[in-house]
Design a protein around this motif. Sequence first.
Motif, short mmCIF file in Angstrom:
data_model
loop_
_atom_site.label_atom_id
_atom_site.label_comp_id
_atom_site.label_asym_id
_atom_site.label_seq_id
_atom_site.Cartn_x
_atom_site.Cartn_y
_atom_site.Cartn_z
N MET A 76 0.80 -1.22 0.00
CA MET A 76 0.00 0.00 0.00
C MET A 76 0.84 1.28 0.00
O MET A 76 0.45 2.27 -0.62
N ILE A 77 1.95 1.26 0.70
CA ILE A 77 2.81 2.44 0.73
C ILE A 77 4.16 2.16 0.09
O ILE A 77 4.64 2.94 -0.74
N SER A 78 4.78 1.04 0.43
CA SER A 78 6.13 0.75 -0.06
C SER A 78 6.18 0.60 -1.57
O SER A 78 7.07 1.14 -2.23
N GLU A 79 5.21 -0.11 -2.15
CA GLU A 79 5.20 -0.30 -3.60
C GLU A 79 4.94 1.02 -4.33
O GLU A 79 5.58 1.32 -5.33
N GLU A 80 4.00 1.81 -3.80
CA GLU A 80 3.72 3.10 -4.43
C GLU A 80 4.90 4.06 -4.29
O GLU A 80 5.14 4.88 -5.16
N SER A 81 5.62 3.94 -3.19
CA SER A 81 6.80 4.78 -3.02
C SER A 81 7.88 4.39 -4.01
O SER A 81 8.56 5.26 -4.57
N ARG A 82 8.03 3.10 -4.26
CA ARG A 82 9.08 2.63 -5.15
C ARG A 82 8.80 2.96 -6.61
O ARG A 82 9.72 3.29 -7.37
N LEU A 156 0.74 -1.24 7.93
CA LEU A 156 0.93 0.04 7.26
C LEU A 156 2.17 0.77 7.76
O LEU A 156 2.89 1.40 6.99
N PHE A 157 2.42 0.66 9.06
CA PHE A 157 3.64 1.27 9.61
C PHE A 157 4.88 0.64 8.98
O PHE A 157 5.80 1.35 8.57
N ALA A 158 4.89 -0.68 8.89
CA ALA A 158 6.03 -1.36 8.25
C ALA A 158 6.15 -0.96 6.79
O ALA A 158 7.26 -0.75 6.28
N SER A 159 5.01 -0.84 6.10
CA SER A 159 5.04 -0.47 4.69
C SER A 159 5.53 0.96 4.49
O SER A 159 6.07 1.29 3.43
N SER A 160 5.36 1.81 5.51
CA SER A 160 5.78 3.21 5.39
C SER A 160 7.27 3.40 5.62
O SER A 160 7.82 4.44 5.23
N ILE A 161 7.92 2.43 6.24
CA ILE A 161 9.35 2.61 6.54
C ILE A 161 10.26 1.73 5.69
O ILE A 161 11.48 1.93 5.68
N PHE A 162 9.70 0.78 4.95
CA PHE A 162 10.49 -0.07 4.07
C PHE A 162 10.08 0.16 2.63
O PHE A 162 8.90 0.35 2.33
N SER A 163 11.04 0.10 1.73
CA SER A 163 10.76 0.33 0.31
C SER A 163 10.39 -0.95 -0.42
O SER A 163 9.91 -0.90 -1.55
N SER A 164 10.62 -2.09 0.20
CA SER A 164 10.31 -3.38 -0.43
C SER A 164 9.04 -3.96 0.19
O SER A 164 8.96 -4.10 1.42
N PRO A 165 8.04 -4.33 -0.61
CA PRO A 165 6.83 -4.94 -0.06
C PRO A 165 7.10 -6.23 0.70
O PRO A 165 6.49 -6.48 1.74
N ILE A 166 8.03 -7.03 0.18
CA ILE A 166 8.36 -8.29 0.85
C ILE A 166 8.96 -8.02 2.22
O ILE A 166 8.61 -8.67 3.22
N LEU A 167 9.85 -7.05 2.29
CA LEU A 167 10.49 -6.70 3.55
C LEU A 167 9.48 -6.11 4.54
O LEU A 167 9.51 -6.43 5.74
N SER A 168 8.56 -5.29 4.03
CA SER A 168 7.56 -4.71 4.92
C SER A 168 6.60 -5.78 5.44
O SER A 168 6.21 -5.76 6.61
N ALA A 169 6.25 -6.76 4.58
CA ALA A 169 5.38 -7.86 5.03
C ALA A 169 6.09 -8.69 6.08
O ALA A 169 5.48 -9.07 7.10
N PHE A 170 7.36 -8.97 5.87
CA PHE A 170 8.13 -9.76 6.83
C PHE A 170 8.23 -9.04 8.17
O PHE A 170 8.04 -9.64 9.23
#
Length: 245
Positions: A76-82, A156-170
Motif C-alpha cells: 500500500m505504501i512501499s510499492e507506491e513509493s518505489r 501500514l507502519f512497516a510499509s511506510s518505513i520499508f521500500s520493499s513490499p516483501i520486507l515490509s510484510a516480513f
Amino acid sequence: MNGLITVYRRELAGLFVAPLAWILLTVSFGLTGWLFVAMLENSGGDITYANRFTGGLSGVYWALMMFLPPLLTMRMISEESRNGLLEFLLTSPVTDAAVVLGKFFAAWTFMALFWSNNLIYAATVHGLGTPPDWPPVLGGYMGSVLVSGLFCAVGLFASSIFSSPILSAFAAMCGSIVMLMLPRLVGVYDSDWLTEQFVAVDIMRNFQTTFLVGLFDTQVLVFFLAWTGFFLFLATRGVEAKRWK
C-alpha cells in the motif's frame, strides 16, 4: 480530511480487482467452514463452542490473523513509493493522514468481510432451527475486527518505513508475532510486577476473555483502539518522512 474517501475507494477497489483478495476469501471460508463442521461433530453439536473455536480459540485463526493483514498492506505504501505513485499522490491536495487512513480503512473493511464467515455460519444454523448464543458470536466478530485493525495498522507502519513490499510484510509479520507471543512467554520471569504488565497488554487474553465470550469491556475496546491509533500515527510520520525525502 482532504482526499480520505477518494483514497479509501481507490484502495478498496484495488483490493477486489486483484485476485489475491478473492483467493484469501475463498481459502478463509473453506478452511473455517471445514473447522466449524469438524468442531460441531467433535463437540456433539455444541454450536457456541464450534463458533468460538473457529473465531478465536484455534491456532488456524491466529495464524490467519498474523499473516493476512501484512499481506494486504505490504504494497500500500512501499510499492507506491518505489514506483513513484506515492510521490504523485502526496503532491495532490491530500494530507498524509488522509493517505494513511484511507489505506487503513480499505484494508480494515476487507478484514471485516473476511471474518464475517462466523456470522454466516451462525445465521445458517439459526435458519435451520438451532439458534446459537448470539452475544459470543457478535462479540467474537467485533473482537476479530478490532484485532485485525491493530495488525493492519502495524502492516501500514512497516510499509511506510520499508521500500520493499516483501520486507515490509516480513517486518509486519514479525511484529505481529512478537505482540501476540511475548506475553505468552512471561511465565519464564519470576516477577509479579512484570507478569502483571505483560498480562495487561496480552492481545490474545484480552480478546478471548471479553469479546469471545460475549462481554463488552470498554477498557479492552480502548486498549485496541489506542494501539491501533499509535501505529497509524507512526505510519503517518513515515509517509511524512517520504514526502520530505
